[in-house]
Design a protein around this motif. Structure first.
Motif, PDB file in Angstrom:
ATOM      1  N   SER A 167      36.139  38.201  35.340  1.00  0.00           N
ATOM      2  CA  SER A 167      36.791  37.564  36.479  1.00  0.00           C
ATOM      3  C   SER A 167      35.743  37.344  37.554  1.00  0.00           C
ATOM      4  CB  SER A 167      37.918  38.438  37.043  1.00  0.00           C
ATOM      5  OG  SER A 167      38.930  38.656  36.082  1.00  0.00           O
ATOM      6  N   ASP A 169      34.394  34.102  40.809  1.00  0.00           N
ATOM      7  CA  ASP A 169      34.461  32.748  41.340  1.00  0.00           C
ATOM      8  C   ASP A 169      33.266  31.888  40.934  1.00  0.00           C
ATOM      9  OD1 ASP A 169      36.845  33.336  42.604  1.00  0.00           O
ATOM     10  OD2 ASP A 169      35.894  33.816  44.526  1.00  0.00           O
ATOM     11  N   ASP A 196      38.978  32.899  38.018  1.00  0.00           N
ATOM     12  CA  ASP A 196      38.409  33.317  39.297  1.00  0.00           C
ATOM     13  C   ASP A 196      38.679  34.789  39.580  1.00  0.00           C
ATOM     14  OD1 ASP A 196      40.999  33.620  40.448  1.00  0.00           O
ATOM     15  OD2 ASP A 196      41.002  31.561  41.161  1.00  0.00           O
TER      16      ASP A 196
END
Length: 228
Positions: A167, A169, A196
């Motif tokens: 996980s 961004d 993200d």
């Protein structure tokens, strides 16, 4: 276990800092150093002596430093500190972590009466999200938090292929962390990019399964994995 490595020269020179010198941190340090990385283990107590026997056990590519020095001098930093105190600790290293990848393998939980995880510290959110908000100049990637520590460095030891979830961004940061997972023995089919950083709340919640398994079966290696 010594791993055969095919790292590029640039990857081989990567300096990885690991915050936390407990079971998780030392297991990761050994495996990553065997894969060709230089590793610094960051201790909370910088005055703690390192014996010759400890240095010999850890290997020549592993050194020790205080946590601030570790964060400042590493190219990639792994958070292997207890999750319930990680946010305050890492927020205090914002300057040292700027521009770097922070790999978060911890779970922020409150203990039950028997000392096993009983509840989440950040319900409706996740430690990874809190870290990303506190460290806007750092690329936070959550992974390896859905298994016992020995599986992190020996995924092939389980009878059923485990899953390492990702996980974060930043796509490039996740690609770099995927490379580190490969160095630890994780095959591409065992790595699942969830998206993200908000997706970390799902994998962090998986920790609530762990104490029930431990109470029934003891400290036997396992992972919370995806079956297809």
């Amino acid at each position: 276990m010594t791993r055969t490595t095919h790292l590029t020269e640039r990857t081989r020179m990567t300096r990885i800092g690991i915050l936390g010198a407990g079971r998780v941190g030392t297991h990761l340090a050994r495996a990553l150093s065997e894969a060709g990385h230089d590793v610094v283990l960051g201790r909370r107590d910088p005055t703690q002596a390192t014996t010759a026997a400890t240095r010999a056990t850890m290997g020549p590519r592993i050194s020790f430093a205080d946590q601030r020095t570790t964060a400042r001098t590493a190219e990639i930093v792994i958070n292997a500190t207890p999750g319930d105190g990680a946010l305050d600790l890492l927020a205090g290293l914002r300057t040292e972590l700027a521009g770097k990848i922070l790999v978060d393998v911890s779970n922020a939980t409150r203990d039950a009466a028997d000392g096993l995880p009983g509840d989440l510290c950040h319900p409706g959110s996740s430690l990874a999200e809190k870290l990303q908000a506190a460290l806007p100049d750092t690329q936070v990637v959550k992974t390896l938090n859905t298994m016992l520590f020995m599986v992190m460095t020996a995924p092939e030891s389980l009878a059923t292929p485990p899953t390492a979830y990702l996980s974060g961004d930043d796509a490039q940061a996740k690609k770099t962390v995927t490379g580190l997972l490969h160095d630890l023995g994780w095959r591409p089919a065992w790595i699942e990019d969830l998206g993200d950083v908000t997706t970390a709340r799902a994998t962090e919640a998986m920790i609530l399964v762990v104490p029930h398994v431990l109470r029934r079966h003891g400290f036997t290696p396992f992972a919370v994995s995806l079956a297809r």
